[in-house]
Design a protein around this motif. Structure first.
Motif: not given
Length: 214
Positions: A6-11
């Motif tokens: 989720r963090i990578l997708k948000e970035a």
């Protein structure tokens, strides 16, 4: 999806929004009939800006100063998720739903926000899946329920890339010129239950779009 995913997708979404804003800053805009549009954007009466799906890329970039008062419907697909993140990244309000999925719920939500928060709408009238330049009825539902003013907009990109998609989606090359044309405003509240009235409304809107920018 894991927390790391989720963090990578948000970035990734944040980077795309930054890239979209940067792209917009390189473009040179020539806007025609802007003096007609601006009072309508700031009026208490809601406004619906009607565009073709394949021409939509540069328009949100040009009007970021008014983005907080403009709502844009996007589909519930993965492409729609990306579009929603890009648009909210430059300040627009988005509502998820389209003629193919979640459409009625999205129309009801937009109707509510147009009335309660006096938001304007920018809508791709032949989206999200076409056929090419075949107008859907959602725009007339909104105009009938909110007494909104309609205005047609065309984006001409002399130098750009046209994709082999149903909408012939086109994006301008960075550092090139984009011509944006707005029609004169009009009111159109067809009888939603009358097929002939709806057919005439679609023909009127298509003619407005075809004539804008000529």
């Amino acid at each position: 999806m894991s927390s790391i995913s989720r963090i990578l997708k948000e970035a990734e979404y944040r980077f795309l929004a930054w890239l979209y804003r940067l792209w917009g800053k390189t473009l040179r805009y020539r806007i025609f009939n802007l003096e007609t549009l601006m009072p309508l954007l700031n009026d208490d009466k809601p406004l619906i800006v009607c565009v073709w799906h394949g021409e939509q890329f540069p328009l949100p970039l040009c009007f970021q100063n008014h983005s907080s008062r403009i709502m844009i419907p996007v589909s519930q697909s993965q492409d729609g998720e990306i579009a929603s993140r890009l648009l909210t990244g430059v300040g627009y309000v988005t509502v998820r739903g389209s003629s193919s999925r979640g459409g009625l719920r999205a129309l009801l939500e937009m109707t509510r926000l147009m009335k309660e928060q006096r938001l304007n709408v920018c809508i791709t009238v032949d989206g999200p899946r076409g056929p090419y330049h075949e107008i859907k009825d959602g725009v007339f539902f909104l105009s009938a329920k909110t007494d909104a003013t309609l205005i047609a907009a065309r984006m001409i990109m002399p130098k750009g890339k046209t994709f082999r998609s149903w909408d012939r989606f086109r994006i301008p090359f960075p550092f090139t010129e984009v011509e944006i044309y707005f029609s004169e405003p009009w009111i159109d509240k067809p009888d939603l239950r009358d097929p002939e009235s709806m057919r005439n409304a679609r023909e009127r809107l298509k003619k407005k779009l075809e004539e804008t920018g000529r």
